[in-house]
Each structure stands twice: as structure tokens, then as C-alpha cells.
Design an enzyme around this catalytic site. Structure first.
Site, PDB file in Angstrom:
ATOM      1  CE  LYS A 100      43.395-101.677  39.505  1.00  0.00           C
ATOM      2  NZ  LYS A 100      43.410-103.151  39.595  1.00  0.00           N
TER       3      LYS A 100
HETATM    4  O1  G3P Z   1      41.865-105.709  41.642  1.00  0.00           O
HETATM    5  C1  G3P Z   1      42.787-106.183  42.600  1.00  0.00           C
HETATM    6  C2  G3P Z   1      42.630-107.649  42.735  1.00  0.00           C
HETATM    7  O2  G3P Z   1      42.819-108.269  41.474  1.00  0.00           O
HETATM    8  C3  G3P Z   1      43.580-108.257  43.731  1.00  0.00           C
HETATM    9  O3  G3P Z   1      43.007-109.442  44.156  1.00  0.00           O
HETATM   10  O4  G3P Z   1      42.974-111.758  45.024  1.00  0.00           O
HETATM   11  O5  G3P Z   1      45.125-110.765  44.102  1.00  0.00           O
HETATM   12  O6  G3P Z   1      44.177-109.944  46.281  1.00  0.00           O
HETATM   13  P1  G3P Z   1      43.868-110.533  44.925  1.00  0.00           P
END
Ligand code: G3P
Length: 217
Positions: A83
Site C-alpha cells: 500500500k
Molecule cells: O482501509 C482504509 C480504512 O481503514 C480507512 O477507514 O474509517 O479510518 O476512514 P477510516
């Protein structure tokens, strides 16, 4: 549609892997920090649990640093996907890594313009963060629609991986748009099973069955 689980918690992965629902795993530095565990050990354990791609994110912000970290991460297991953030250095690293045969997941995507760059750089996955756009009043699923429409015009091999999922309707909308992958926190995967009429209907079936006094076994 592929289901990736968005977590670095091995117990959560095991629970859903047991259901046969896990096509891959995505992690990021925040999820690794939340797990409280060593990143390399955690990625190694996860890679041994699932056959699909396991995204492990570089933490360097410069090209050379990203490449050095990617070399170490790729050595963990063959199903590691690297990533990288959607920055100039990240796109340069994506191109170099994908040319070298690595699967790259370009993350922190918030615009169609960024998604075009990732596809041009040979990304295996592009991760638009729909929840974070919704959080600031922008249209997260609208971005997914835009990216899917653009990618359909060309022979891009990049898969649209819907990330930052906040609720089951994000999964439904992503499926309606034909997104290739959705990465979902365990809590939301659990929510997807639930409907009050299912619970009510099953209770009624079992109550009526009990009255028959029968047993199938
Ligand atoms: O894979 C990306 C994800 O973990 C981000 O999620 O909830 O931190 O926006 P969030």
C-alpha cells in the site's frame, strides 16, 4: 464482488475467514497501531491465514524509503500487496513496484484525477475513501461511480477497492456500481447479516416446529 476485511486484528480475520467470506485483508498504519502488535509479525500471521492479497502500507513518504520498505514487506509472503499513499512519491513507487511484478494498492484516494494517476501507474487496486468524503459532506459513492465510469472507458487493470466503509449501504451502493472490491470493518460485516424480520421469522418457524414434536435427526 470481492470482500476484503479492513483490520489488523487476527481474531476478527479468523472469525470471518471461518465463514468463507474473506477474499483479502487491508491494513494501514492506524490499524496496525490499534492492534498493539509488531507490523511484520502481524502481516506474516495474516498472510498465512488468507489466500488473497494482504495490504501492508509503507510509512516512508519518499520514493527511496518506500522502495526499501516495500522490499522488506514483499519478502514477508507472496500474497502481500504494497500500500502506497496517493502522492508523487507513492505513484512513482507504484509504477516501479508494479513493473517489478508487485501488487500495489494505492490508498488515500479522494478524487477521480488521483484514480487516473493510480491506474496509469499500474496499481492493482485503487482505494477511494468514501466514508471520509461523506464525513465532510462530499459524495463518497459519487466518486466511486465516477472512477468506475472512467476505468470502464479504458483497459485499465486496476481494481476499484471501496474503502473507509461506514455502514452496510456503502457495500450495497458499491455493488450496484460494480466496484471490484469492498474492504469492510468486522463490525459492519456483522451488521450486514442482521434484519429484524429474519430474526422474527426464524423464531416463528422454530416455535411452530417445536409444536410438531418432531426431530430431523
Ligand atoms: O482501509 C482504509 C480504512 O481503514 C480507512 O477507514 O474509517 O479510518 O476512514 P477510516
Amino acid at each position: 464482488m470481492k470482500f476484503f476485511i479492513d483490520t489488523a486484528e487476527v481474531a476478527e480475520i479468523a472469525e470471518f475467514n471461518d465463514l468463507g467470506l474473506v477474499d483479502g485483508v487491508t491494513t494501514n498504519p492506524s490499524l496496525i497501531a490499534k492492534s498493539g502488535r509488531d507490523m511484520v509479525d502481524t502481516i506474516r500471521e495474516i498472510c498465512a491465514m488468507v489466500r488473497g492479497p494482504v495490504s501492508a502500507e509503507v510509512t516512508a513518504i519518499d520514493f527511496a524509503g518506500m522502495m526499501a520498505e516495500a522490499e522488506k514487506l514483499r519478502a514477508i509472503a507472496e500474497n502481500v500487496a504494497i500500500k502506497v499513499p496517493l502522492t508523487e512519491a507513492g505513484i512513482k513507487a507504484c509504477k516501479a513496484l508494479s513493473d517489478d511484478g508487485a501488487d500495489v494498492n494505492v490508498t488515500l484516494c479522494f478524487s477521480a484525477a488521483q484514480a487516473i494517476l493510480a491506474a496509469k501507474a499500474g496499481a492493482a487496486f485503487i482505494s477511494p475513501f468514501v466514508g471520509r468524503l461523506d464525513d465532510i459532506g462530499q459524495d463518497g459513492m459519487g466518486l466511486i461511480a465516477e472512477i468506475c465510469d472512467i476505468y470502464d472507458q479504458y483497459d485499465f487493470s486496476t481494481e476499484v477497492l471501496v474503502a473507509s466503509v461506514r455502514h452496510p449501504m456503502h457495500v450495497v451502493e458499491a455493488a450496484k456500481l460494480g466496484a471490484d472490491v469492498v474492504t469492510v470493518p468486522a463490525k459492519i460485516l456483522k451488521q450486514m447479516f442482521k434484519h429484524p424480520l429474519t430474526d422474527k421469522g426464524l423464531d416463528a418457524f422454530l416455535a411452530d416446529w417445536k409444536k410438531t414434536g418432531q426431530s430431523i435427526l
